[in-house]
Scaffold this active site. Structure first.
Site, PDB file in Angstrom:
ATOM      1  CB  VAL A   1       0.039  -5.857   4.315  1.00  0.00           C
ATOM      2  CG1 VAL A   1      -1.204  -5.265   4.946  1.00  0.00           C
ATOM      3  CG2 VAL A   1      -0.155  -6.148   2.845  1.00  0.00           C
TER       4      VAL A   1
ATOM      5  CE  LYS B   1      -3.920   0.820  -1.066  1.00  0.00           C
ATOM      6  NZ  LYS B   1      -4.478   0.229   0.161  1.00  0.00           N
TER       7      LYS B   1
ATOM      8  CE1 TYR C   1      -4.676   1.384   4.499  1.00  0.00           C
ATOM      9  CE2 TYR C   1      -3.075   0.334   5.941  1.00  0.00           C
ATOM     10  CZ  TYR C   1      -3.480   0.705   4.691  1.00  0.00           C
ATOM     11  OH  TYR C   1      -2.712   0.406   3.623  1.00  0.00           O
TER      12      TYR C   1
ATOM     13  CB  SER D   1      -0.964   0.014   1.182  1.00  0.00           C
ATOM     14  OG  SER D   1      -1.994  -0.901   0.929  1.00  0.00           O
TER      15      SER D   1
ATOM     16  CE1 TYR E   1      -4.794  -1.230  -4.215  1.00  0.00           C
ATOM     17  CE2 TYR E   1      -5.353  -3.562  -4.234  1.00  0.00           C
ATOM     18  CZ  TYR E   1      -5.010  -2.421  -3.544  1.00  0.00           C
ATOM     19  OH  TYR E   1      -4.864  -2.469  -2.178  1.00  0.00           O
TER      20      TYR E   1
HETATM   21  N1  GLN Z   1      -2.356  -5.496  -1.766  1.00  0.00           N
HETATM   22  C1  GLN Z   1      -2.853  -5.346  -0.418  1.00  0.00           C
HETATM   23  C2  GLN Z   1      -4.344  -5.519  -0.399  1.00  0.00           C
HETATM   24  O1  GLN Z   1      -4.961  -5.043  -1.271  1.00  0.00           O
HETATM   25  C3  GLN Z   1      -2.462  -3.999   0.092  1.00  0.00           C
HETATM   26  C4  GLN Z   1      -2.940  -3.746   1.499  1.00  0.00           C
HETATM   27  C5  GLN Z   1      -1.972  -3.003   2.357  1.00  0.00           C
HETATM   28  O2  GLN Z   1      -0.787  -2.918   2.092  1.00  0.00           O
HETATM   29  N2  GLN Z   1      -2.482  -2.497   3.449  1.00  0.00           N
HETATM   30  O3  GLN Z   1      -4.914  -6.149   0.453  1.00  0.00           O
END
Ligand code: GLN
Length: 315
Positions: free
Chosen positions: A261, A67, A243, A64, A191
């Site tokens: 993650v 993003k 988050y 993420s 994505y």
């Molecule tokens: N590719 C992961 C997902 O879509 C990214 C989530 C993350 O890094 N928080 O679940």
């Protein structure tokens, strides 16, 4: 001025020996096999000097953290019209939550939760084949990091495609509300591939320089985005980058930051430094446990929190 080199080495040493390392993400199968014993740290300061320690050269799945770059790219394409399709408020919910979408008519709270990032991918896909859209993002990141060796880990991308049922649900749900322009599998393909980009702490800190430098690529370098846009992306990172733990991250660290993650975090001390940390073990909100702790130590030792009076040095 704090001795950044010394701080980087002391923090990396403490983290290497830390017994409580969190749990690696297991819902994306290749990430479940990553050794939680690793810790990397790299800081680039506003004069362009880098300080790295631990596993700072080891590539990891940025997940993420991507993003931030995808949002920058989408704002470059459609400007503020993006905000008709995605909000700018913290969600207070986990990264993959679907609950608010029903009440809020398919408009995600912000671009850093998965639903919002899917809208951003949909914007970046416009007028392109998915392969071209993802190639464009990869080229942008390579340019920012000044490193042509950055690649996408296809094993991770494929695994997400096969197991990303929540993301598939989110994309289809937004499609039902008319907030996805392309067929859901195409947007999801963009994505998943952006999440599967692999970078080291050094590459990530270098790529984050434009957010420390008010939109400039490097000290005295070309303009990537306007100063206003850099400020706004930093604001979103501070309020939404972790988050439902964004408030806690602001409380403990006090810097704009974006987690993934894979265990990476990009944090920005505006005007002072771009910081990348990586440790694969996560806390209960899916943010790197030791990465957060390391940033807390760095913010304490340097006085870089955006809530410190400027130039106050150590807190
Ligand atoms: N590719 C992961 C997902 O879509 C990214 C989530 C993350 O890094 N928080 O679940």
């Amino acid at each position: 001025m704090a001795d950044i080199g010394r701080i980087v080495h002391e923090v990396a040493q403490e983290m290497a020996a830390h017994p409580e390392r969190g749990e690696v993400a297991s819902y994306i199968p290749p990430l479940a096999h990553v050794d939680p014993g690793q810790f990397g740290l790299c800081i680039v300061t506003s004069d362009g000097v880098t300080h790295a320690a631990g596993d700072a050269e080891e590539p990891f799945s940025i997940q993420s953290v991507s993003k931030v770059f995808a949002l920058t790219q989408a704002l470059g394409k459609v400007g503020d019209t993006l905000w008709r399709r995605v909000g700018r408020e913290p969600s207070g919910t986990p990264f993959n939550s679907i609950v608010q979408l029903e009440r809020e008519q398919g408009i995600p709270r912000n671009p850093f939760i998965n639903a919002g990032a899917l809208v951003v991918s949909d914007v970046n896909l416009a007028g392109h084949e998915p392969r071209v859209a993802i190639g464009e993002l990869l080229r942008f990141i390579r340019y920012l990091a000044e490193d042509e060796t950055i690649v996408i880990d296809e094993t991770v991308a494929r695994a997400e495609q096969e197991t990303g049922f929540r993301n598939i649900a989110l994309a289809n749900y937004m499609k039902a509300f008319g907030n996805l322009t392309h067929a859901a599998p195409l947007t999801l393909g963009v994505y998943f591939h952006q999440c599967a980009i692999a970078m080291s702490c050094r590459q990530l800190a270098m790529a984050g320089r434009y957010l420390m430098l008010g939109g400039l690529h490097s000290p005295g370098g070309a303009r990537v985005i306007s100063a206003q846009r850099a400020r706004r992306i930093n604001a979103l990172m501070l309020t939404c980058g972790h988050y439902d733990a964004s408030g806690d991250f602001a409380f403990r660290v006090g810097l704009p930051g974006k987690s993934g993650v894979g265990g990476g975090i990009l944090a920005i001390a505006p005007g002072k430094a771009a910081i990348a940390v990586w440790s694969p073990g996560l806390n209960e909100c899916g943010n790197s446990r030791l990465g957060t702790l390391a940033l807390e130590r760095i913010a304490e030792a340097t006085g870089w929190s955006v809530f410190s009076p400027s130039g106050s040095g150590r807190s």
